[in-house]
Design an enzyme around this catalytic site. Structure first.
Site, PDB file in Angstrom:
ATOM      1  N   LYS A  62       0.853  -1.192   0.000  1.00 58.73           N
ATOM      2  CA  LYS A  62       0.000   0.000   0.000  1.00 58.73           C
ATOM      3  C   LYS A  62       0.888   1.242   0.000  1.00 58.73           C
ATOM      4  O   LYS A  62       1.388   1.677   1.025  1.00 58.73           O
ATOM      5  CB  LYS A  62      -0.920   0.053   1.221  1.00 58.73           C
ATOM      6  CG  LYS A  62      -1.997   1.119   1.014  1.00 58.73           C
ATOM      7  CD  LYS A  62      -2.359   1.904   2.243  1.00 58.73           C
ATOM      8  CE  LYS A  62      -1.579   3.152   2.490  1.00 58.73           C
ATOM      9  NZ  LYS A  62      -1.736   4.264   1.560  1.00 58.73           N
ATOM     10  N   GLY A 108      -4.783   3.285  -2.031  1.00 52.90           N
ATOM     11  CA  GLY A 108      -5.866   3.572  -1.090  1.00 52.90           C
ATOM     12  C   GLY A 108      -5.382   4.418   0.059  1.00 52.90           C
ATOM     13  O   GLY A 108      -4.191   4.746   0.151  1.00 52.90           O
ATOM     14  N   GLY A 118      -4.664   5.466   4.068  1.00 50.45           N
ATOM     15  CA  GLY A 118      -4.085   4.800   5.234  1.00 50.45           C
ATOM     16  C   GLY A 118      -5.137   4.257   6.176  1.00 50.45           C
ATOM     17  O   GLY A 118      -5.033   3.127   6.663  1.00 50.45           O
ATOM     18  N   VAL A 138      -7.197   1.144   3.620  1.00 50.37           N
ATOM     19  CA  VAL A 138      -6.365   0.009   3.172  1.00 50.37           C
ATOM     20  C   VAL A 138      -5.286  -0.308   4.226  1.00 50.37           C
ATOM     21  O   VAL A 138      -5.059  -1.473   4.579  1.00 50.37           O
ATOM     22  CB  VAL A 138      -5.734   0.325   1.794  1.00 50.37           C
ATOM     23  CG1 VAL A 138      -4.813  -0.802   1.359  1.00 50.37           C
ATOM     24  CG2 VAL A 138      -6.821   0.551   0.755  1.00 50.37           C
ATOM     25  N   GLY A 139      -4.639   0.745   4.742  1.00 53.25           N
ATOM     26  CA  GLY A 139      -3.572   0.541   5.740  1.00 53.25           C
ATOM     27  C   GLY A 139      -4.120  -0.134   6.992  1.00 53.25           C
ATOM     28  O   GLY A 139      -3.506  -1.051   7.548  1.00 53.25           O
ATOM     29  N   GLU A 179      10.099   2.021  10.189  1.00 54.54           N
ATOM     30  CA  GLU A 179      11.113   3.035   9.868  1.00 54.54           C
ATOM     31  C   GLU A 179      10.417   4.376   9.980  1.00 54.54           C
ATOM     32  O   GLU A 179       9.615   4.736   9.109  1.00 54.54           O
ATOM     33  CB  GLU A 179      11.627   2.837   8.429  1.00 54.54           C
ATOM     34  CG  GLU A 179      12.383   1.554   8.208  1.00 54.54           C
ATOM     35  CD  GLU A 179      13.745   1.543   8.869  1.00 54.54           C
ATOM     36  OE1 GLU A 179      14.156   2.579   9.439  1.00 54.54           O
ATOM     37  OE2 GLU A 179      14.403   0.500   8.836  1.00 54.54           O
ATOM     38  N   CYS A 228      13.833  11.567   6.114  1.00 58.41           N
ATOM     39  CA  CYS A 228      13.833  11.120   7.510  1.00 58.41           C
ATOM     40  C   CYS A 228      15.214  11.212   8.137  1.00 58.41           C
ATOM     41  O   CYS A 228      15.353  11.431   9.322  1.00 58.41           O
ATOM     42  CB  CYS A 228      13.323   9.687   7.575  1.00 58.41           C
ATOM     43  SG  CYS A 228      14.243   8.590   6.484  1.00 58.41           S
ATOM     44  N   GLU A 286       9.994  16.965  14.088  1.00 61.15           N
ATOM     45  CA  GLU A 286      10.383  16.775  12.692  1.00 61.15           C
ATOM     46  C   GLU A 286       9.585  17.755  11.827  1.00 61.15           C
ATOM     47  O   GLU A 286       8.356  17.706  11.815  1.00 61.15           O
ATOM     48  CB  GLU A 286      10.079  15.330  12.285  1.00 61.15           C
ATOM     49  CG  GLU A 286      10.645  14.979  10.935  1.00 61.15           C
ATOM     50  CD  GLU A 286      10.325  13.548  10.536  1.00 61.15           C
ATOM     51  OE1 GLU A 286       9.158  13.127  10.674  1.00 61.15           O
ATOM     52  OE2 GLU A 286      11.237  12.858  10.064  1.00 61.15           O
TER      53      GLU A 286
END
Ligand code: NAD
Length: 471
Positions: A169, A200, A202, A205-206, A244, A278, A378
């Protein structure tokens, strides 16, 4: 208008049952370029069922068979290298320089995985027992938008090496890049169901991937907030997870470093991938007694940074991926000033002549304290914070005073001294005098930058389950 209205299940491009669409907006112009039709829970369930069925035979394949598939994937992806670069520049707004490197990483994921697989022994001994490293099962691969195909290729290559099958995904914002990589994978001719791709959202589908009992492992790259939601959801079915996540990486410049080299490199490094990286070294830690000199060099370097059309060769910073991301970065630039940091270059608003896209000025703050939010959170944009330190001990303390621990950087003319400091930094990867990458070395975060490691044997074993056979 580009219409992406297929997902990939069981070896075929099929129409999703989901009917909702998502607008694809070019970040350089903010014009709509197309639409992607989003898959729903049922689409995800069908993809998982196909992967589950394929796992029965794919997990029994030999090392040689898997190497042959990886080789075919390498060929298919290499063939379309130029298209992969140009669609990434266009859809994501990554600079040409960055996108070339990112697509190279995607391509080399297959060759490095082949190298690892060739020398990997799936059967070892421990004590007087045999230990078999067995394929985990169906892997859910969930990826972000900031180097989409590179993440997908690396994760999928590792899954295949381990004899796992996958449901992928990607970010809905990467639909055109996804379509292209799906075509490459299709051409490679893998057995049906080994990989499946569902476009899709998050939370649809996630979330289905996170909760579905037939998913054995999730390999996720994305924000720490989403990573936590996935970890919580995955524990009910005791899924293995590799996360990650985000970072706020320190870049320690030691007194003995050559500032004329180290400072421009630090500034350009902080702006890599438009600052949407990142591993970006976003906290520049410098000796207090060199602050004035550093400020001057950093200002000069930032003023040389070309912000602009990502398709031009010399552009270093392209647009933010979306208007939402632009607003987020702007809010941090405002916050930095409110918190009392000194604005050295850049600042709020768009650079002149670039009003149409999501362009942010290359921004450097100095006199930043590590307790300010711009030093703790961040930002994911081209914003660098210079933080002075009194001595080496304080530099290490500031570097480690963060909830993150993905990467760290040290510049020094004394390698032994730098390595000694590296040993005291809480981060999964420490680079000395530069920004090198090693696909055979583990990659991943300490603390809230994640769980587990990718790359090399460390990455491969995260897709395997050890079974001890005691006689
Ligand atoms: P994100 O967490 O918002 O989304 C990442 C992926 O997760 C997307 O595909 C998204 O649709 C999906 N997702 C969102 N909510 C979900 C949910 N509840 N359940 C399951 N899946 C869900 O991240 P992003 O904004 O796309 O990417 C930026 C973030 O990614 C940054 O924080 C960055 O640091 C991080 N990142 C980390 C690494 C690394 O290797 N550590 C690399 C690149 C980016």
């Amino acid at each position: 208008m580009i219409q992406i209205n297929k997902i990939y299940i069981n070896g075929e491009f099929v129409s999703p049952l989901g009917t909702e669409t998502f607008d694809l907006i070019n970040p350089t112009t903010n014009l709509k370029t197309g639409e992607v039709t989003l898959g729903n829970e049922e689409d995800t369930q069908m993809a998982i069922a196909a992967a589950k069925n394929a796992f029965k035979t794919f997990s029994k394949t030999t090392k040689e068979e898997r190497i042959a598939y990886l080789q075919k994937m390498h060929e298919a992806v290499s063939k379309r290298e130029e298209e992969l670069v140009s669609v990434m520049v266009d859809e994501y707004g990554g600079t040409l320089q960055f996108c070339r490197m990112s697509v190279q990483n995607a391509i080399s994921a297959f060759t490095t995985t082949i190298t690892i697989l060739k020398s990997y022994d799936f059967e070892k001994t421990a004590g007087h027992s045999k230990v078999r490293f067995e394929s985990l099962g169906v892997v859910g691969i969930i990826t972000p938008w900031n180097a989409s195909n590179s993440f997908i290729c690396n994760k999928l290559a590792t899954a295949i090496a381990a004899g796992c099958t996958a449901v992928i995904k990607p970010s809905e914002m990467s639909a055109r890049q996804t379509q292209l990589i799906a075509e490459c994978f299709h051409e490679a001719g893998l057995p049906k169901g080994v990989f499946n791709i569902v476009n899709g959202l998050g939370n649809i589908v996630g979330t289905e991937i996170t909760h579905h009992p037939d998913i054995a492992k999730i390999s996720f790259t994305g924000s720490t907030v989403t990573g936590k939601a996935i970890a919580k959801g995955a524990v009910d079915t005791m899924k293995r997870i590799t996360l990650e996540l985000g970072g706020k990486s320190p870049n320690i410049i030691l007194e003995d470093a050559d500032l004329n080299k180290a400072i421009p490199m630090a500034v350009f490094g902080a702006f890599m991938n438009n600052g949407q990286a990142c591993i970006a070294p976003t906290r520049l830690l410098v000796p207090q007694n060199k602050l004035e000199e550093v400020n001057e060099l950093a200002k000069k370097a930032a003023e040389q940074v070309k912000v602009g059309n990502p398709a031009e060769e010399d552009t270093l910073v392209g647009p933010m991926v979306s208007a939402k991301q632009y607003d987020r970065v702007q809010s941090y630039i405002r916050l930095g000033q409110e918190e009392g940091a000194t604005l050295l270059s850049g600042g709020e608003g768009k650079p002149a002549g670039l009003e149409n896209g999501n362009f942010v000025k290359a921004t450097v703050f100095t006199n930043v304290r590590n307790d300010m939010r711009i030093a703790r959170e961040e930002i994911f944009g081209p914003v660098l914070s210079i933080i002075p330190y009194a001595d080496e001990e304080e530099a290490i303390a500031i570097a480690n005073d963060t909830t993150y621990g993905l990467a760290a950087y040290i510049s020094s003319s004394d390698r032994e001294r730098a390595e000694n400091i590296a040993a005291q930094i809480d981060a999964g990867r420490v680079c000395i005098n530069g920004f090198s990458h090693d696909p055979f070395a583990p990659f991943g975060g300490f603390k809230q930058s994640g769980i587990g490691r990718e790359y090399g044997v460390f990455g491969l074993e995260a897709y395997l389950e050890p079974k001890a056979i005691l006689a």
